[in-house]
Design a protein around this motif. Structure first.
Motif, PDB file in Angstrom:
ATOM      1  N   LEU A 170       0.831  -1.212   0.000  1.00 16.71           N
ATOM      2  CA  LEU A 170       0.000   0.000   0.000  1.00 16.71           C
ATOM      3  C   LEU A 170       0.863   1.258   0.000  1.00 16.71           C
ATOM      4  O   LEU A 170       0.556   2.237  -0.691  1.00 16.71           O
ATOM      5  N   VAL A 171       1.944   1.244   0.787  1.00 17.65           N
ATOM      6  CA  VAL A 171       2.833   2.410   0.822  1.00 17.65           C
ATOM      7  C   VAL A 171       3.471   2.648  -0.541  1.00 17.65           C
ATOM      8  O   VAL A 171       3.547   3.783  -1.030  1.00 17.65           O
ATOM      9  N   VAL A 172       3.948   1.547  -1.159  1.00 16.38           N
ATOM     10  CA  VAL A 172       4.565   1.681  -2.485  1.00 16.38           C
ATOM     11  C   VAL A 172       3.560   2.223  -3.503  1.00 16.38           C
ATOM     12  O   VAL A 172       3.877   3.115  -4.304  1.00 16.38           O
ATOM     13  N   ILE A 173       2.347   1.686  -3.460  1.00 16.21           N
ATOM     14  CA  ILE A 173       1.316   2.152  -4.386  1.00 16.21           C
ATOM     15  C   ILE A 173       1.014   3.633  -4.165  1.00 16.21           C
ATOM     16  O   ILE A 173       0.893   4.418  -5.125  1.00 16.21           O
ATOM     17  N   CYS A 174       0.917   4.027  -2.897  1.00 11.77           N
ATOM     18  CA  CYS A 174       0.646   5.434  -2.592  1.00 11.77           C
ATOM     19  C   CYS A 174       1.781   6.336  -3.093  1.00 11.77           C
ATOM     20  O   CYS A 174       1.543   7.418  -3.647  1.00 11.77           O
ATOM     21  N   ILE A 175       3.029   5.880  -2.873  1.00 11.39           N
ATOM     22  CA  ILE A 175       4.173   6.687  -3.327  1.00 11.39           C
ATOM     23  C   ILE A 175       4.170   6.806  -4.848  1.00 11.39           C
ATOM     24  O   ILE A 175       4.381   7.903  -5.402  1.00 11.39           O
ATOM     25  N   VAL A 176       3.935   5.691  -5.536  1.00 12.39           N
ATOM     26  CA  VAL A 176       3.911   5.723  -6.996  1.00 12.39           C
ATOM     27  C   VAL A 176       2.802   6.629  -7.504  1.00 12.39           C
ATOM     28  O   VAL A 176       2.998   7.434  -8.431  1.00 12.39           O
ATOM     29  N   LEU A 177       1.611   6.497  -6.892  1.00 17.29           N
ATOM     30  CA  LEU A 177       0.503   7.353  -7.302  1.00 17.29           C
ATOM     31  C   LEU A 177       0.804   8.817  -7.039  1.00 17.29           C
ATOM     32  O   LEU A 177       0.497   9.696  -7.871  1.00 17.29           O
ATOM     33  N   ARG A 178       1.443   9.094  -5.897  1.00 16.24           N
ATOM     34  CA  ARG A 178       1.770  10.488  -5.584  1.00 16.24           C
ATOM     35  C   ARG A 178       2.795  11.050  -6.567  1.00 16.24           C
ATOM     36  O   ARG A 178       2.662  12.190  -7.039  1.00 16.24           O
ATOM     37  N   ILE A 179       3.830  10.235  -6.855  1.00 19.61           N
ATOM     38  CA  ILE A 179       4.832  10.691  -7.818  1.00 19.61           C
ATOM     39  C   ILE A 179       4.204  10.913  -9.193  1.00 19.61           C
ATOM     40  O   ILE A 179       4.492  11.902  -9.883  1.00 19.61           O
ATOM     41  N   THR A 180       3.310   9.982  -9.583  1.00 23.55           N
ATOM     42  CA  THR A 180       2.637  10.129 -10.874  1.00 23.55           C
ATOM     43  C   THR A 180       1.781  11.384 -10.920  1.00 23.55           C
ATOM     44  O   THR A 180       1.794  12.137 -11.900  1.00 23.55           O
ATOM     45  N   ASN A 181       1.036  11.615  -9.833  1.00 21.97           N
ATOM     46  CA  ASN A 181       0.200  12.819  -9.774  1.00 21.97           C
ATOM     47  C   ASN A 181       1.042  14.086  -9.791  1.00 21.97           C
ATOM     48  O   ASN A 181       0.693  15.070 -10.455  1.00 21.97           O
ATOM     49  N   LEU A 182       2.156  14.061  -9.027  1.00 26.73           N
ATOM     50  CA  LEU A 182       3.043  15.227  -9.043  1.00 26.73           C
ATOM     51  C   LEU A 182       3.623  15.462 -10.430  1.00 26.73           C
ATOM     52  O   LEU A 182       3.718  16.618 -10.884  1.00 26.73           O
TER      53      LEU A 182
END
Length: 640
Positions: free
Chosen positions: A88-100
């Motif tokens: 979940l943490v990895v997914i959140c980080i990836v999604l955040r980086i993608t959104n940024l």
């Protein structure tokens, strides 16, 4: 147990639940169990009697092994939980980086759209601003106005100039963002430039009662820099200082040097900047004052930072709220700093104050034999002449002259392929030299490029009216000069191809039109007569195998050397190659008529022997005369 013969007794064992097979121990009375998983097991042992006969004497022992923590259900649940959390943490980080990244890309696109919009608007505004500024200049220069009217016109002029500078800033910033901003470095004394910029702000200082002072202990400081970009840097810094400095305060501009480094300081007693906002000072359109939202960086300071990066300079800011700000600029002045920069182009203005000469390569004389094109440089400024020679000497044979008289004498003697001449020279200026050249039948064909510091339209028109092929204003780009020289040489080759094509008898108009191009250069009537006379003389003697270049030069009333150089310059080939080409074209015409043998065609075209004719024809056409005749017959039969 048998105590009579114990060593003869044999044993076997098994662990039910782990391995149901009996394992022999021999007469060994011990068994080792290693790495047994957790669980409940039954350990069984049986033996033989003293006679070696197995008996039913199985002994059993229950064994319970407790699991370690890692083998418990709780441990498995913990591992699963940790794995899920990590995922979940990895997914959140990836999604955040993608959104940024998406936000950054979107903001970048918005920024580019804004800049493109401002750029388009700026281009549209430049034309009406020019139409406003030009009449204002005309009125100020030619009309008699009252003091009040003149003051109003000066206000209008200053504001139009300011708008033009702002528009140019937007265009410059767009160029920098697209990596299209060229840096034109020249060696120049920057003290007069600084004095000029200082003088432009003096009236504004008087209007706002600001004590504006210049501290410059230097009488002269020669350095390598881009004058236009240095001027924009100073204008932006001083404009920013005047914008945020209240009336009756002070602004100072200090100029010093450290070896070959120019040090500038712009100090004001304005509002000052919060120390926490200094790192955002060079960000575009950033608000620096929460109370006054109009206090924004705009693009001026950001442009200053970008221009300093192009010039390999640095900027530092010291500021205190309520006390003012100081901008410290350091610019290197050595040529070595710019040599390794691919974005740098060196130019040279027509100035006498430069102390460093540009050396001509030492291998010029050794390489002259490998070069055919000869260029004459006529320039009274020795340094500028050496600079141009250094630019062209790698590809051409370069000749030099210090004034128009020397240039005319060298032109008559050497017959160069191209002449590059200054206009303002002692003894004979460039315009008079141009008249003499274009009025002389022997040298009128030579292309001439005029160089001048006079950039007005009338001066350019005057130079072109007298027959100049190009008019280049100083300071000029060396790359542009080389491009113009190459272009003129290509035009001469096109001219040669054009006249050669007209020699072919019996060609259809469509074939002639295919060889003509819109870029065919114009030549003087002397050149037309000269080429026409050569063609006529070759036509009359084309069957004469004893006809030599000396005879052709004598027919043109020229020496062999002068004739050779003029034909070479005008047509791009030597007279020998020209005559040989004419003979081959005549042979092609005779072969296509199919009325003569190959030997007869050779003799009629002026070749001494059929063998020599066949060899030359094959070199020129890629096939023997017989093969060419067969190909032509085949093409004619197919068309029929």
């Amino acid at each position: 147990m048998d105590y009579v013969n114990s060593p003869a007794i044999k044993y076997v064992y098994r662990i039910k639940g782990l391995n149901d097979q009996w394992i022999e121990l021999g007469n060994n009375r011990s068994a080792s169990l290693v790495n047994v998983p957790a669980g409940d097991y039954l350990f069984q042992v049986k033996s033989t009697n003293a006679d070696g006969v197995w008996v039913d004497n199985v002994a059993s022992l229950s064994i319970h092994i407790d699991p370690v923590f890692g083998e418990t259900v709780w441990a498995v649940l913990l591992y699963i939980t940790i794995a899920v959390v990590i995922m979940l943490v990895v997914i959140c980080i990836v999604l955040r980086i993608t959104n940024l990244q998406r936000r950054i890309d979107f903001e970048q696109q918005i920024s580019n759209l804004k800049l493109r919009f401002f750029t388009d608007i700026s281009h549209e505004l430049r034309t009406p601003l020019t139409l406003i500024a030009s009449p204002i200049d005309e009125v100020i220069s030619n009309e008699k106005l009252s003091d009040a009217g003149m003051e109003n016109m000066q206000v209008a002029k200053r504001n139009t100039d300011r708008m033009l500078r702002l528009i140019n800033q937007i265009l410059d910033f767009r160029k920098i963002q697209n990596d299209k901003m060229k840096v034109l470095v020249e060696q120049v004394d920057i003290i007069p430039l600084i004095l000029k910029i200082y003088g432009n702000f003096v009236p504004m200082a008087h209007t706002h009662r600001i004590d504006f002072r210049l501290f410059c202990p230097l009488d002269s400081f020669v350095m390598y820099t881009d004058v236009d970009k240095l001027e924009k840097i100073l204008f932006n810094l001083l404009s920013n200082a005047f914008k945020y400095t209240p009336d009756e305060k002070s602004i100072s501009l200090s100029v010093t040097c450290e070896k070959q480094i120019l040090c500038l300081q712009v100090k004001d007693e304005g509002r000052g900047i919060n120390a926490q906002k200094l790192n955002r000072l060079f960000t575009r359109f950033d608000t620096l004052d929460e109370i006054d939202p109009n206090m924004s960086t705009g693009i001026g300071l950001s442009l200053v930072k970008e221009l300093l990066n192009l010039l390999h300079g640095t900027v530092r800011v010291d500021s205190k709220l309520g006390e003012g700000s100081s901008f410290f600029i350091r610019l290197p002045g050595n040529r070595d700093v710019f040599d390794a920069d691919a974005n740098i182009e060196f130019i040279l203005a027509d100035s006498k104050n430069s102390g460093q000469e540009v050396a001509i390569p030492d291998k010029l004389t050794e390489e002259e034999e490998d070069k055919e094109t000869r260029i004459l440089i006529i320039e009274d400024n020795e340094e500028l002449r050496h600079f141009i020679c250094g630019v062209l000497a790698r590809e051409y044979v370069v000749l030099e002259a210090g004034n128009g008289c020397q240039g005319l004498e060298m032109t008559l003697r050497e017959l160069p392929d191209i002449v590059i001449s200054d206009i303002m020279m002692p003894e004979m200026d460039g315009i008079e030299y141009l008249k003499r050249v274009k009025g002389n039948n022997d040298i009128c064909h030579i292309p001439i490029i005029l160089l001048s510091a006079k950039s007005s339209l009338n001066d350019q028109i005057q130079g072109l009216e007298y027959g100049a092929d190009e008019y280049i204003t100083k300071p000029f780009s060396s790359a542009y000069l080389k491009a113009r020289v190459d272009s003129l040489l290509k035009q001469r080759q096109i001219l040669y191809d054009y006249y050669i094509s007209k020699m072919r008898e019996g060609e259809k108009d469509t074939s002639l039109m295919e060889q003509l191009t819109p870029s065919t250069p114009q030549v003087t009537h002397f050149d037309n007569d000269f080429i026409r006379n050569i063609l006529q003389s070759v036509e009359e003697n084309i069957q004469n195998s004893e006809f030599k270049i000396d005879d052709l030069a004598e027919a043109m009333s020229m020496s062999r050397t002068v004739f050779y150089r003029k034909v070479k310059s005008l047509m791009g080939v030597s007279p020998v190659d020209f005559v040989k080409t004419m003979r081959i074209k005549r042979a092609v015409q005779l072969l296509e008529q199919d009325e003569f043998t190959v030997s007869e065609v050779g003799y009629m075209s002026g070749f001494t022997t059929p063998q020599y004719f066949s060899r030359v024809f094959k070199e020129a056409m890629g096939c023997t005369p017989k093969e060419y005749r067969l190909k032509h017959k085949t093409i004619v039969e197919q068309n029929v």
